[in-house]
Design a protein around this motif. Structure first.
Motif, PDB file in Angstrom:
ATOM      1  N   GLY A  79       0.846  -1.198   0.000  1.00  6.34           N
ATOM      2  CA  GLY A  79       0.000   0.000   0.000  1.00  6.34           C
ATOM      3  C   GLY A  79       0.878   1.243   0.000  1.00  6.34           C
ATOM      4  O   GLY A  79       2.010   1.227  -0.500  1.00  6.34           O
TER       5      GLY A  79
ATOM      6  N   GLY B  76       2.477   2.711   2.388  1.00  9.97           N
ATOM      7  CA  GLY B  76       3.738   2.551   3.104  1.00  9.97           C
ATOM      8  C   GLY B  76       4.675   1.611   2.366  1.00  9.97           C
ATOM      9  O   GLY B  76       5.823   1.951   2.077  1.00  9.97           O
TER      10      GLY B  76
ATOM     11  N   ASP C 287       2.136  -9.006  -1.329  1.00  8.81           N
ATOM     12  CA  ASP C 287       0.781  -8.492  -1.079  1.00  8.81           C
ATOM     13  C   ASP C 287      -0.236  -9.561  -1.420  1.00  8.81           C
ATOM     14  O   ASP C 287      -0.033 -10.343  -2.347  1.00  8.81           O
ATOM     15  CB  ASP C 287       0.502  -7.231  -1.904  1.00  8.81           C
ATOM     16  N   LYS C 288      -1.352  -9.554  -0.673  1.00  9.72           N
ATOM     17  CA  LYS C 288      -2.393 -10.561  -0.938  1.00  9.72           C
ATOM     18  C   LYS C 288      -3.187 -10.205  -2.179  1.00  9.72           C
ATOM     19  O   LYS C 288      -3.873 -11.056  -2.749  1.00  9.72           O
ATOM     20  CB  LYS C 288      -3.290 -10.741   0.284  1.00  9.72           C
TER      21      LYS C 288
ATOM     22  N   SER D  15      -6.295   4.425  -2.373  1.00 11.24           N
ATOM     23  CA  SER D  15      -7.607   4.477  -1.696  1.00 11.24           C
ATOM     24  C   SER D  15      -8.301   5.845  -1.684  1.00 11.24           C
ATOM     25  O   SER D  15      -9.529   5.875  -1.725  1.00 11.24           O
ATOM     26  CB  SER D  15      -7.520   3.890  -0.295  1.00 11.24           C
TER      27      SER D  15
ATOM     28  N   TYR E 244     -13.691   6.272  -3.948  1.00 14.63           N
ATOM     29  CA  TYR E 244     -15.072   6.776  -4.099  1.00 14.63           C
ATOM     30  C   TYR E 244     -15.444   6.970  -5.560  1.00 14.63           C
ATOM     31  O   TYR E 244     -16.596   6.870  -5.941  1.00 14.63           O
ATOM     32  CB  TYR E 244     -15.231   8.128  -3.394  1.00 14.63           C
TER      33      TYR E 244
ATOM     34  N   VAL F 268       0.135 -13.141   3.946  1.00 12.57           N
ATOM     35  CA  VAL F 268       1.048 -13.539   5.017  1.00 12.57           C
ATOM     36  C   VAL F 268       0.215 -13.953   6.226  1.00 12.57           C
ATOM     37  O   VAL F 268      -0.664 -13.213   6.669  1.00 12.57           O
ATOM     38  CB  VAL F 268       2.011 -12.382   5.368  1.00 12.57           C
TER      39      VAL F 268
ATOM     40  N   GLY G  80       2.846   3.249   8.416  1.00 13.39           N
ATOM     41  CA  GLY G  80       1.461   3.318   7.944  1.00 13.39           C
ATOM     42  C   GLY G  80       0.485   2.962   9.054  1.00 13.39           C
ATOM     43  O   GLY G  80       0.794   3.070  10.249  1.00 13.39           O
ATOM     44  N   ASP G  81      -0.694   2.491   8.655  1.00 15.60           N
ATOM     45  CA  ASP G  81      -1.802   2.294   9.599  1.00 15.60           C
ATOM     46  C   ASP G  81      -1.547   1.194  10.634  1.00 15.60           C
ATOM     47  O   ASP G  81      -2.302   1.059  11.589  1.00 15.60           O
ATOM     48  CB  ASP G  81      -3.078   1.922   8.836  1.00 15.60           C
TER      49      ASP G  81
ATOM     50  N   THR H 283      -2.939   8.152   7.949  1.00 12.80           N
ATOM     51  CA  THR H 283      -3.387   8.613   6.628  1.00 12.80           C
ATOM     52  C   THR H 283      -2.382   8.192   5.554  1.00 12.80           C
ATOM     53  O   THR H 283      -1.235   7.847   5.855  1.00 12.80           O
ATOM     54  CB  THR H 283      -3.493  10.162   6.573  1.00 12.80           C
ATOM     55  N   ALA H 284      -2.845   8.291   4.313  1.00 17.21           N
ATOM     56  CA  ALA H 284      -1.968   7.989   3.187  1.00 17.21           C
ATOM     57  C   ALA H 284      -0.809   8.989   3.156  1.00 17.21           C
ATOM     58  O   ALA H 284       0.328   8.638   2.844  1.00 17.21           O
ATOM     59  CB  ALA H 284      -2.763   8.075   1.890  1.00 17.21           C
ATOM     60  N   GLN H 285      -1.125  10.236   3.516  1.00 13.25           N
ATOM     61  CA  GLN H 285      -0.102  11.285   3.509  1.00 13.25           C
ATOM     62  C   GLN H 285       1.060  10.923   4.444  1.00 13.25           C
ATOM     63  O   GLN H 285       2.234  11.069   4.079  1.00 13.25           O
ATOM     64  CB  GLN H 285      -0.750  12.597   3.970  1.00 13.25           C
TER      65      GLN H 285
ATOM     66  N   TYR I 179      -3.476  14.265  -6.895  1.00  9.26           N
ATOM     67  CA  TYR I 179      -3.476  12.803  -6.804  1.00  9.26           C
ATOM     68  C   TYR I 179      -2.837  12.168  -8.038  1.00  9.26           C
ATOM     69  O   TYR I 179      -2.183  11.127  -7.933  1.00  9.26           O
ATOM     70  CB  TYR I 179      -4.895  12.269  -6.582  1.00  9.26           C
TER      71      TYR I 179
HETATM   72  C1  LIG Z   1     -11.753   4.937   1.091  1.00  6.42           C
HETATM   73  C2  LIG Z   1     -10.539   5.549   1.738  1.00  6.42           C
HETATM   74  C3  LIG Z   1     -10.201   6.859   1.473  1.00  6.42           C
HETATM   75  C4  LIG Z   1      -9.076   7.431   2.047  1.00  6.42           C
HETATM   76  N1  LIG Z   1      -8.769   8.738   1.753  1.00  6.42           N
HETATM   77  C5  LIG Z   1      -7.643   9.269   2.248  1.00  6.42           C
HETATM   78  C6  LIG Z   1      -7.274  10.602   1.892  1.00  6.42           C
HETATM   79  O1  LIG Z   1      -7.991  11.291   1.156  1.00  6.42           O
HETATM   80  N2  LIG Z   1      -6.096  11.089   2.372  1.00  6.42           N
HETATM   81  C7  LIG Z   1      -5.285  10.332   3.182  1.00  6.42           C
HETATM   82  O2  LIG Z   1      -4.207  10.818   3.568  1.00  6.42           O
HETATM   83  N3  LIG Z   1      -5.623   9.089   3.569  1.00  6.42           N
HETATM   84  C8  LIG Z   1      -6.774   8.533   3.118  1.00  6.42           C
HETATM   85  N4  LIG Z   1      -7.131   7.262   3.481  1.00  6.42           N
HETATM   86  C9  LIG Z   1      -6.294   6.520   4.445  1.00  6.42           C
HETATM   87  C10 LIG Z   1      -5.147   5.833   3.706  1.00  6.42           C
HETATM   88  O3  LIG Z   1      -5.600   5.128   2.589  1.00  6.42           O
HETATM   89  C11 LIG Z   1      -4.402   4.916   4.651  1.00  6.42           C
HETATM   90  O4  LIG Z   1      -4.005   5.642   5.791  1.00  6.42           O
HETATM   91  C12 LIG Z   1      -3.164   4.365   3.944  1.00  6.42           C
HETATM   92  O5  LIG Z   1      -3.561   3.576   2.842  1.00  6.42           O
HETATM   93  C13 LIG Z   1      -2.300   3.550   4.909  1.00  6.42           C
HETATM   94  O6  LIG Z   1      -1.239   2.998   4.189  1.00  6.42           O
HETATM   95  P1  LIG Z   1      -0.653   1.565   4.597  1.00  6.42           P
HETATM   96  O7  LIG Z   1       0.501   1.315   3.703  1.00  6.42           O
HETATM   97  O8  LIG Z   1      -0.478   1.500   6.052  1.00  6.42           O
HETATM   98  O9  LIG Z   1      -1.830   0.532   4.278  1.00  6.42           O
HETATM   99  P2  LIG Z   1      -2.609   0.246   2.944  1.00  6.42           P
HETATM  100  O10 LIG Z   1      -2.450   1.329   1.953  1.00  6.42           O
HETATM  101  O11 LIG Z   1      -3.984  -0.123   3.397  1.00  6.42           O
HETATM  102  O12 LIG Z   1      -1.889  -1.042   2.344  1.00  6.42           O
HETATM  103  C14 LIG Z   1      -1.871  -2.265   3.001  1.00  6.42           C
HETATM  104  C15 LIG Z   1      -1.551  -3.356   1.985  1.00  6.42           C
HETATM  105  O13 LIG Z   1      -1.286  -4.558   2.684  1.00  6.42           O
HETATM  106  C16 LIG Z   1      -1.905  -5.644   2.032  1.00  6.42           C
HETATM  107  N5  LIG Z   1      -2.136  -6.669   3.053  1.00  6.42           N
HETATM  108  C17 LIG Z   1      -2.928  -6.593   4.135  1.00  6.42           C
HETATM  109  N6  LIG Z   1      -2.832  -7.708   4.881  1.00  6.42           N
HETATM  110  C18 LIG Z   1      -1.952  -8.527   4.226  1.00  6.42           C
HETATM  111  C19 LIG Z   1      -1.436  -9.827   4.500  1.00  6.42           C
HETATM  112  N7  LIG Z   1      -1.773 -10.519   5.588  1.00  6.42           N
HETATM  113  N8  LIG Z   1      -0.570 -10.359   3.616  1.00  6.42           N
HETATM  114  C20 LIG Z   1      -0.190  -9.687   2.492  1.00  6.42           C
HETATM  115  N9  LIG Z   1      -0.655  -8.454   2.201  1.00  6.42           N
HETATM  116  C21 LIG Z   1      -1.507  -7.874   3.067  1.00  6.42           C
HETATM  117  C22 LIG Z   1      -3.177  -5.051   1.447  1.00  6.42           C
HETATM  118  O14 LIG Z   1      -3.646  -5.822   0.340  1.00  6.42           O
HETATM  119  C23 LIG Z   1      -2.702  -3.656   1.038  1.00  6.42           C
HETATM  120  O15 LIG Z   1      -2.243  -3.627  -0.299  1.00  6.42           O
HETATM  121  C24 LIG Z   1      -8.269   6.666   2.918  1.00  6.42           C
HETATM  122  C25 LIG Z   1      -8.600   5.335   3.197  1.00  6.42           C
HETATM  123  C26 LIG Z   1      -9.727   4.776   2.609  1.00  6.42           C
HETATM  124  C27 LIG Z   1     -10.077   3.346   2.911  1.00  6.42           C
END
Ligand SMILES: Cc1cc2nc3c(=O)[nH]c(=O)nc-3n(C[C@H](O)[C@H](O)[C@H](O)COP(=O)(O)OP(=O)(O)OC[C@H]3O[C@@H](n4cnc5c(N)ncnc54)[C@H](O)[C@@H]3O)c2cc1C
Length: 399
Positions: free
Chosen positions: A14, A16, A41-42, A49, A53, A85, A288-289, A304-306, A369
């Protein structure tokens, strides 16, 4: 992998994980030092994200907001492994996948994001739809399509959560359903968008009013059933008919993270140092999250994504520095402001001294974006499609 080649495994592609992998592959490695980078990634696609919408209103297509990893990683040298995983053996440095495959690592990055908790309210897991990934968007799309095909004059949607996701989703649903839509946002707070800049909240409130989205504030969900939702307002329970319940509240770690023998905070998030290294495990990074994110000052930063995007630069740099005997850098967060979609041709944006709403904000959000999409090639393909699509639509309407 050559004998001495270090293997870096990144779990989660994602904001991160994917951007860490891309940055890592671009850093200046000496020829004999370049590590093997494996991204796991799964899903077979990255998801941008914040643009999820746009699938509901068909303003964008899946290929634009969710390009396949195979396409993004072509010519980067990064190996993509598709699989879920299920466990990490921290002692033996082994990753376990669902297909019983095991992958060893020297350095590990955990970036699997969070999930929407649905088990706290009776019926939510069976009847409510979260809105986090492509699967959720397709489930919603299918429900909408079936309802739209019926003769009914109203389609009733309850959106649980008046945060960013709930408000943005409600505006898009209102645009999609038009006069047929009866949309309500349910939130336990006394206002929507708690913590958002006042300008964005005012623009969002106006957009919700114009779209006739009903607000049930200071209201809790007691239960969800197949075609009703029970709400509690000032101690009174009211059960109302509903066709779709969307669940946009909460962020929870997965079972995989919960069971890891690493330090967790009170919400189950992984505790990290400012360098993004997991507490007491300097070969493991989390961002990330999934992590209890703080910046160099110890200040909490939002999920957040940011944030994940900015952390990816630090994570990649720190991995590189750890292999090149250079000092690691503490993460410094630079808040760049906030943007929200408020429906087709409407958005709001505040940050870096700017405040915009309406069509201008809509265009600015899209362009920002576009610039953030992974790889220049994908940015150009999507940008070209946005320019030519109105022309294609015009020609096909004339035929
Ligand atoms: C609808 C929506 C709108 C959003 N809008 C905004 C916005 O406008 N601005 C903003 O800053 N943030 C926004 N966010 C929040 C932002 O998307 C998240 O904070 C961000 O994606 C976190 O990044 P990450 O890398 O932690 O996780 P993610 O981007 O969620 O990526 C996690 C990845 O891990 C993979 N994964 C999960 N579990 C496993 C596993 N067990 N094995 C292998 N792979 C796995 C998933 O498939 C995914 O690809 C939004 C979120 C959503 C859902």
């Amino acid at each position: 992998m050559t004998n001495q080649q270090v293997r870096i495994c990144i779990i989660g592609g994602g904001f991160g994980g994917l951007y860490t992998a891309l940055r890592l592959s671009e850093l200046p490695w000496q020829q004999d030092q370049k590590p093997e980078i494996i991204l796991i990634d799964k899903s077979d696609r990255f998801l941008f994200s914040p643009l999820l919408y746009e699938l509901i209103t068909e303003e964008m297509q899946t290929w634009e907001i969710a390009p396949p990893f195979a396409e993004i990683l072509a010519n980067t040298g990064i190996v993509f492994e598709r699989g879920e995983v299920t466990g990490i053996d921290i002692q033996d440095k082994q990753i376990e996948l669902t297909n019983s495959k095991q992958i060893s690592y020297d350095k590990l990055v955990i970036a699997i994001g969070g999930k929407t908790p649905l088990t706290n309210i009776p019926g939510a897991i069976d009847y409510a739809i979260p809105f986090r990934n492509l699967h959720d968007a397709y489930r919603l799309e299918e429900k909408l399509r079936l309802l739209e095909e019926t003769e009914r004059d109203k389609i009733r949607v309850a959106v649980v959560g008046g945060g960013y996701s709930g408000v943005e989703l409600s505006c898009k649903l209102a645009d999609r359903l038009g006069e047929k839509g009866r949309i309500r946002i349910v939130d336990r707070g006394d206002k929507i968008l708690k913590g958002a800049p006042e300008f964005n909240r005012a623009a969002a409130t106006k957009a919700l009013e114009q779209n006739k989205v009903w607000l049930d504030l200071e209201t809790e969900v007691e239960q969800v059933e197949a075609d009703t939702i029970s709400l509690i307002y000032k101690g009174q329970v009211d059960t109302i008919p509903v066709d779709i319940v969307m669940w946009t509240v909460g962020n929870q770690v997965s079972e995989l993270i919960a069971k890891l023998p690493l330090e967790h905070n009170e919400r189950g998030l992984l505790v990290t140092q400012p360098t993004l290294q997991v507490s007491k495990h300097e070969d493991i990074y989390a961002l990330g999250d999934v992590a209890d994110n703080r910046d160099a000052t110890g200040e909490k930063v939002p999920a957040t994504a940011q944030v994940a995007f900015q952390q990816s630069d630090y994570c990649a740099w720190n991995l590189w520095a750890s292999l090149n005997n250079r000092p690691l850098l503490p993460f410094r967060y630079q808040p760049l402001g906030e943007m929200m979609t408020l429906g087709v041709d409407n958005a709001t944006l505040s940050g870096l001294g700017m405040k915009l709403d309406g069509s201008i904000a809509y265009i600015a959000r899209r362009l920002i974006y576009l610039y953030r999409l992974p790889t220049l090639k994908h940015q150009l393909t999507v940008g070209f499609s946005w320019i030519t699509q109105p022309l294609v639509n015009l020609i096909s309407n004339e035929d």
